[in-house]
Motif scaffolding. Structure first.
Motif, PDB file in Angstrom:
ATOM      1  N   ASN A   1      -1.871   2.033  -6.505  1.00 35.88           N
ATOM      2  CA  ASN A   1      -1.180   1.880  -7.784  1.00 35.88           C
ATOM      3  C   ASN A   1      -1.798   0.774  -8.632  1.00 35.88           C
ATOM      4  OD1 ASN A   1       0.557   3.966  -7.386  1.00 35.88           O
ATOM      5  ND2 ASN A   1       2.384   2.721  -7.073  1.00 35.88           N
TER       6      ASN A   1
ATOM      7  N   GLN B   1      -4.614   2.502 -10.396  1.00 38.13           N
ATOM      8  CA  GLN B   1      -4.114   3.405 -11.433  1.00 38.13           C
ATOM      9  C   GLN B   1      -3.641   2.626 -12.654  1.00 38.13           C
ATOM     10  OE1 GLN B   1      -1.764   6.843 -10.691  1.00 38.13           O
ATOM     11  NE2 GLN B   1      -2.255   6.943  -8.515  1.00 38.13           N
TER      12      GLN B   1
ATOM     13  N   TRP C   1      -2.764   5.222 -15.378  1.00 37.20           N
ATOM     14  CA  TRP C   1      -1.300   5.254 -15.405  1.00 37.20           C
ATOM     15  C   TRP C   1      -0.791   5.374 -16.845  1.00 37.20           C
ATOM     16  CZ3 TRP C   1       1.439   2.217 -11.034  1.00 37.20           C
ATOM     17  CH2 TRP C   1       2.796   2.557 -10.964  1.00 37.20           C
TER      18      TRP C   1
ATOM     19  N   ARG D   1       2.749   7.421 -12.694  1.00 41.08           N
ATOM     20  CA  ARG D   1       1.562   7.393 -11.848  1.00 41.08           C
ATOM     21  C   ARG D   1       1.136   8.824 -11.529  1.00 41.08           C
ATOM     22  NH1 ARG D   1       2.331   8.525  -6.366  1.00 41.08           N
ATOM     23  NH2 ARG D   1       0.378   7.502  -5.827  1.00 41.08           N
TER      24      ARG D   1
ATOM     25  N   VAL E   1     -11.290   4.476 -10.744  1.00 42.95           N
ATOM     26  CA  VAL E   1     -10.291   5.083 -11.622  1.00 42.95           C
ATOM     27  C   VAL E   1     -10.777   5.111 -13.068  1.00 42.95           C
ATOM     28  CG1 VAL E   1      -7.996   4.758 -12.641  1.00 42.95           C
ATOM     29  CG2 VAL E   1      -8.293   4.664 -10.158  1.00 42.95           C
TER      30      VAL E   1
END
Length: 410
Positions: A153, A156, A162, A174, A216
């Protein structure tokens, strides 16, 4: 080495390559697991008193919460399992002796952790100059945030993904899988194989530094250039695409389908397929550019498609579309596991765990014509292969191995 390779049946493209997997959870273990599927001999190194804690993650085979974790099994299949306590001097030496015979080491600790233990890249490359040392971390080995703790997370959030996910009238959402871990896994594999190629050619290894956050950022499609070129900040679009329509989810009789008939060719075929060819020449919606206009899309295109799909099931729409236009049922996982295409591609493999039963898990998406992957293999128990690995690779005697146990090093 040959004895170990024979034990796990490795004869793939990476046959003969030895990988030390000192990682845990997903990003590192999945990276080394792909290498194992492709034929490498992967040695999973765990602390005897603190093994990979995904062993405690559900689901568990036979439904026993104290049993074998299918989560762990899915990311550690085909590996040899040994235990080493790197907090002991003897344990450090065991790792160094294995590094001397290895081609690759994979770890995913916070930067600096392996150095503190005295077994970081700067130390290990002195033992094996050809070593490929793959370090996967949250923020990478350099930069002002490199030492910060990070999870999927984290990546993200910090990588911008996100903020792009979800619907514009709701808080960001998410991505529904651990894409920060998984993207780092993929870039880790690519970097490792590139470095291995160089090491085999030159005899010189290197540090492969892969960050979840970097990975990411590299997954955000056009978001970076949209901002750097035009100042546009990517936002939440729900199921829509930023510059083509129709290209999203639509309801049907028994669920939802993805329909991607945005080109003029596909649009014309779809109009004809539903018995209304005149809409392909309608001057308000006859081109991609016109159909993309918000007001026109919501007033003309979406209602038209909703009307077409309402009386058909997912299967019927897929059959109608066939090879002509992009139409795919939104499938739940119970449908995916039995899907004919999934099965034809061997993306569900069965592994016999003896008294625990059969574990069905995802297969290997990399299909090689001459040296196919072998994903349908068991994961290791804690320390299961310690003796055989230390005997065949490190060259230790039985008495040496027994002394290491007495010291608590393995």
């Amino acid at each position: 080495m040959t004895g170990i390779a024979d034990a796990v049946g490795t004869r793939g493209s990476l046959d003969g390559v030895i990988v030390l997997d000192v990682s845990r959870v997903v990003a590192g273990p999945y990276c080394s697991q792909i290498l194992a599927d492709l034929g490498a001999t992967v040695i999973k190194v765990e602390n005897p008193r603190d093994p990979d804690y995904t062993r405690t993650f559900p689901p568990f085979m036979n439904g026993d919460p104290d049993g074998f974790s299918a989560f762990y099994a899915q990311y550690n299949r085909g590996k040899q399992g040994i235990t080493i306590d790197l907090g002991t001097a003897e344990g450090k030496q065991v790792l160094r002796d294995l590094v001397a015979k290895a081609d690759i080491l994979v770890e995913n600790f916070r930067p600096g952790t392996m150095d503190k233990l005295g077994v970081g890249y700067s130390s290990l490359k002195e033992i094996n100059t050809a070593l490929v040392y793959t370090a996967i971390s949250g923020y990478g080995q350099t930069g002002p945030l490199s030492r910060r703790p990070a999870y999927d997370n984290t990546a993200q959030a910090a990588g911008g993904l996100w903020s792009m996910n979800g619907y514009p009238d709701r808080p960001a959402v998410r991505v529904g899988t651990i894409i920060g871990d998984l993207s780092a896994t993929m870039f880790g594999v690519i970097g490792t194989l590139a470095a291995l190629r160089h090491a085999e050619r030159t005899g010189v290894g290197q540090l492969v530094d892969v960050a979840q956050t970097d990975s990411v950022v590299a997954m955000t499609e056009t978001a970076v250039v949209d901002y750097t070129v035009s100042g546009k900040v990517a936002g939440q679009l729900g199921n829509q695409h930023p510059f083509v329509r129709p290209y999203e989810l639509f309801p049907c009789k028994d669920g939802f389908v993805f329909f991607g008939g945005y080109t003029d060719k596909f649009w014309r075929i779809t109009c004809e397929m539903f018995g209304q060819p005149e809409f392909a020449d309608d001057p308000e919606i006859d081109t991609m550019t016109k159909r993309f206009v918000d007001e026109v899309y919501e007033r003309r295109v979406r209602p038209l498609i909703n009307g077409w799909f309402a009386d058909y099931t997912k299967a019927e729409l897929e059959t109608m579309a066939g090879d002509r236009v992009p139409m795919t049922a939104i499938k739940s996982m119970d449908e995916v596991v039995v899907d004919e295409q999934t099965l034809a591609r061997e993306m569900i493999v069965d592994v016999d765990y003896d008294e625990l039963g059969t574990l069905r898990m995802f297969g290997q998406p990399i299909k090689l014509s001459e040296t196919p992957a072998t994903p349908a293999r068991k994961a290791n128990q804690v320390g299961e292969h310690t003796d055989s690995v230390l005997e065949h690779i490190a060259g230790y005697s039985e008495s040496h191995i027994e002394k290491l146990r007495e010291f608590g090093a393995i």
